[in-house]
Design a protein around this motif. Structure first.
Motif, short mmCIF file in Angstrom:
data_model
loop_
_atom_site.label_atom_id
_atom_site.label_comp_id
_atom_site.label_asym_id
_atom_site.label_seq_id
_atom_site.Cartn_x
_atom_site.Cartn_y
_atom_site.Cartn_z
N GLY A 281 75.89 -3.73 -0.75
CA GLY A 281 77.24 -3.80 -0.25
C GLY A 281 78.20 -3.24 -1.51
O GLY A 281 77.84 -3.35 -2.59
N THR A 282 79.51 -3.39 -1.16
CA THR A 282 80.28 -3.15 -2.29
C THR A 282 81.04 -4.46 -2.42
O THR A 282 81.75 -4.92 -1.35
N ALA A 283 81.01 -5.04 -3.65
CA ALA A 283 81.82 -6.50 -3.71
C ALA A 283 82.30 -6.69 -5.12
O ALA A 283 81.71 -5.87 -6.04
N LEU A 284 83.22 -7.44 -5.26
CA LEU A 284 83.77 -7.83 -6.48
C LEU A 284 84.10 -9.11 -6.65
O LEU A 284 84.71 -9.85 -5.73
N SER A 285 84.08 -9.70 -7.74
CA SER A 285 84.19 -11.18 -7.81
C SER A 285 85.21 -11.58 -8.84
O SER A 285 85.54 -10.75 -9.66
N ALA A 286 86.09 -12.33 -8.65
CA ALA A 286 87.18 -12.95 -9.46
C ALA A 286 87.61 -14.31 -9.29
O ALA A 286 87.33 -14.99 -8.08
N VAL A 287 87.79 -15.02 -10.36
CA VAL A 287 88.34 -16.22 -10.25
C VAL A 287 89.82 -16.52 -10.26
O VAL A 287 90.53 -15.79 -10.67
N ALA A 288 90.24 -17.24 -9.20
CA ALA A 288 91.28 -17.48 -8.82
C ALA A 288 91.80 -18.90 -8.13
O ALA A 288 90.78 -19.21 -7.20
N ASP A 289 92.77 -19.55 -8.62
CA ASP A 289 92.90 -20.79 -7.95
C ASP A 289 93.83 -20.53 -6.81
O ASP A 289 95.05 -20.09 -7.10
#
Ligand code: NAP
Length: 252
Positions: free
Chosen positions: A54-62
């Motif tokens: 799959g195509t995925a991106l992770s990011a930290v955000a509140d």
């Protein structure tokens, strides 16, 4: 679907319902941005999606912080493309009976669920309006109907329903739908923590809860992911402003 691959954002996607939903949407062909507070866990979930093709991106955000929300949505748009699917799933519980409920625990729960859904939706709708297409799914709960020890959470989840119906009215003309899913009992870390707080064995707790559920089992994250998959599909364009109870029966 490569050329027309749509970009979906799932909040609270490190684990539980959010992680399973992100996996499902990736399998459905979406490029998925996974947002969470837990950097290591959300990275791991995104990497497992990529490992599966799959195509995925992770990011930290509140999600309750306006500046972080603006920054992360801009990052998603530049790295994956304009987001046209949004699943507002991030959530917390801080259960207590009303007379013991602190202002801090009231504010925190309202901030993550309600302010979070508001901030994320306000930011992402710009891209949807421009694309004249969008699918928004907000996680409510059967607790919106009232649940002992959850005045803060129930108020937030009932608020989500009013928010959903209102944005469905405002954004419909731009090809955007907004719906809410109200899960009943779903086996995740959130419900596991509830069992622990009540001093109950997790396996026994699920068996006991299943006794009052018409389909005679507790829910699993896949039950919710499947419903999200339908609501964000192209063909669901005439379904908007709805609250779908996914609870194994008509009541919580
Ligand atoms: P979960 O396992 O606790 O997962 C929730 C995720 O949201 C966690 O990864 C958490 O990250 C993240 N999160 C919390 N606050 C956040 C914030 N401010 N910004 C970004 N991410 C944040 O819960 P779940 O059971 O999968 O629940 C998912 C959603 O379904 C929630 O909205 C919940 O209220 C709703 N729901 C669940 C059930 C159920 O029975 N499980 C029933 C009805 C509704 P951290 O761990 O880092 O805090």
């Amino acid at each position: 679907m490569t050329e027309t691959r749509r970009v979906a954002i799932v909040t609270g996607a490190a684990r539980g319902i959010g992680a399973t939903t992100a996996r499902r949407l990736a399998a459905d062909g979406f490029a998925v941005a996974l947002l969470d507070l837990d950097e290591a866990a959300v990275k791991e979930t995104a990497e497992s999606i990529v490992a599966d093709g799959g195509t995925a991106l992770s990011a930290v955000a509140d999600v309750s912080d306006a500046a972080q929300v603006a920054a992360v949505v801009a990052r998603v748009a530049s790295e994956l493309g304009a987001p046209t699917v949004l699943v507002n799933n991030a959530g917390i519980t801080r259960d207590n009976l009303l007379f013991k409920l602190s202002e801090q625990d009231w504010d925190l729960v309202i901030a993550v669920h309600l302010r979070g859904a508001f901030l994320m939706t306000r930011e992402v709708q710009k891209h949807m309006v421009e694309a004249k297409y969008g699918r928004i799914v907000n996680l409510s709960s059967t607790s919106a109907l009232g649940n002992r020890g959850q005045a803060n959470y129930a108020a937030a989840k009932a608020g989500i329903q009013g928010f959903t119906k209102t944005i469905a009215i405002e954004l419909g003309r731009y090809g955007i739908t907004a719906n809410s899913i109200a899960p009943g009992f779903i086996a995740t870390e959130m419900t596991k923590a509830t069992a622990a707080r009540l001093g109950q064995d997790w396996e026994q707790y699920q068996i006991d809860r299943a006794k009052s559920i018409p389909v005679a089992r507790v829910g699993v994250p896949e039950d919710i992911a499947h419903t999200v998959s339908f609501l964000v599909s192209e063909g669901a364009g005439y379904v908007s402003g709805q609250i779908i109870y996914v609870a194994g029966g008509p009541k919580a």
